[in-house]
Design an enzyme around this catalytic site. Structure first.
Site: not given
Ligand code: PGA
Length: 242
Positions: A93, A161
């Protein structure tokens, strides 16, 4: 797969409420795991609640550190996660990479140890804004994906992401998500030798208002949700769209 990533939020009371509400409200689809990733301290508490309710919720960890036997104050290893019947673990992450300075070799070790321990891995990748602006997304993603070379990816899901979409309220546009997921799937097939279509989920400012459109793409296999997952009704409604 629809994943709730609670980050550093929650309390015993809010987790109790969330697990009870979500267990009641979701219409479980065996092909779409509903994964709850609480802060590590609440893994045991969450496990017991899920078991007591015979809930369909799967437990995921936001964290795994080094292999068993490493002297690491504050560390959590994959055997400990298995000890609490944790099914999934988030690895790579961007907040771990940025705030804990996680390097590619550490990410690789975490993935390898977790595969060996029988955990399912949610491997997070994504480009920062400057890279996206100069159209460097695909090359950047390759530098993150290539650490998977030679690993057995049967139990690996990729979470795409974009960093500029995480926690900003600005989700990536559906066409961009679709194009990028397609690139990731093609790379996994061509360069990593994955035969079956690998699962790629999207994360970054997903909320009830945009979830249906994002999920409508055939290249999107699920969602990784931070902020909007904290509310159990919201999260259940998003799950029920899948
Ligand atoms: P968010 O975070 O939905 O608050 O943008 C997603 C994540 O970091 O997994």
């Amino acid at each position: 797969m629809i994943v709730a990533n609670w980050k550093m939020n929650g309390s015993k009371a809010s987790i109790d409420d969330w697990i009870n509400t979500v267990s009641k409200c979701i219409k479980p689809n065996p092909e779409v795991p509903c994964v709850f990733c609480p802060p590590s301290l609440y893994i045991d508490f969450s496990r017991k609640l899920i078991d007591d309710l015979s809930s369909e919720i799967k437990l995921g960890s936001q964290l795994v550190n080094a292999e068993d036997g490493t002297a690491l104050t504050g560390g959590v290893n994959s055997s400990m996660l298995r000890d609490f019947s944790t099914d999934y673990v988030l690895i790579g992450h961007s907040e771990q990479r940025t705030f804990f300075n996680e390097q590619a070799n550490q990410t690789f070790n975490k993935i390898q140890n977790s595969i060996d321990a029988g955990l399912s891995i949610i491997f997070c990748i994504g480009e920062p804004l400057d890279i996206q602006k100069e159209n460097g997304t695909n090359d950047f993603l390759v530098t993150q994906l290539e650490i998977l070379k030679g690993l057995n990816l049967d139990n690996v899901t990729i979470a795409y992401e974009p960093l500029w979409a995480i926690g900003t309220g600005l989700n990536a546009q559906t066409a961009y998500i679709e194009e990028t997921h397609k690139f990731i799937k093609d790379y996994c097939e061509t360069d990593l030798g994955v035969n079956e279509d690998i699962s790629v989920v999207y994360g970054g400012s997903v909320k009830l208002e945009n979830a249906e459109e994002i999920l409508s793409s055939s290249c999107v296999d699920g969602l990784l949700i931070g902020g909007a997952s904290l509310n159990p009704d919201n999260f259940s409604n998003i799950y029920n769209l899948s």
